[in-house]
Motif scaffolding. Structure first.
Motif: not given
Length: 174
Positions: A69-76
């Motif tokens: 979730r953290d990585l996806l929220s940063q666009g990764s």
């Protein structure tokens, strides 16, 4: 995009997931790595039994969902690799993806002799990880999928063949 690559041990998940993550420039999450890190930590702590029990009941997956979730929220983009054996784990990945594109992938090896050979001849690449035996794999709880997903059979194929198939399914150039 969140790509979750699941399937029984020794179907090629790690090899394929790592290669696709490199091609996509995605973050790569591996449940075995997370769980083994927690187990190693537990070996040093007086509450180690509780931590090992927590791993058995899904702590590694919960950590991976949060990191994804953290990585996806940063666009990764994220490639998550795990057995993903139950509807509850599959639903949790779907929740972790939120409004991001989710691609669920199941790798299978339809040739039991080849699957057993892979399982009994592979080497450990995570310190202190105990690989499952063939009997462990065959007897593992693994719920059938109840929704559409990408299924790739790795039997009789090179890892490169399966990587190309997955890249095509994702719509990325191989």
């Amino acid at each position: 995009m969140l790509v979750v690559v699941g399937g029984l041990p020794a179907t090629g998940k790690t090899t394929v997931s790592r290669a696709v993550a490199r091609k996509l420039g995605a973050a790569y999450l591996r449940i075995d790595t997370i769980e083994q890190a927690v187990v190693r930590f537990a070996e040093r702590e007086s509450s180690g039994d509780e931590l090992r029990h927590a791993v058995t009941w899904g702590l590694g997956y919960d950590i991976a969902y949060a990191v994804a979730r953290d990585l996806l929220s940063q666009g990764s983009p994220v490639i998550a690799e795990c057995v993903n054996p139950m509807e509850i784990t599959r639903d949790a990945w779907r929740d972790a993806a939120a409004s991001t594109r989710l691609v669920e992938v199941e790798l299978v090896c339809s040739d039991p002799a080849e699957h057993e050979r892979r399982a009994t001849s592979r080497t450990v690449d995570i310190p202190d990880l105990t690989l499952p035996t063939w009997a462990d794999i065959v007897n593992r709880e693994y719920e059938p999928w109840d929704r559409p997903h990408v299924v790739l059979d790795t039997a009789g194929k090179t890892p490169e063949d399966t990587v190309a198939e997955l890249c095509a399914a994702l719509g990325i150039d191989d």
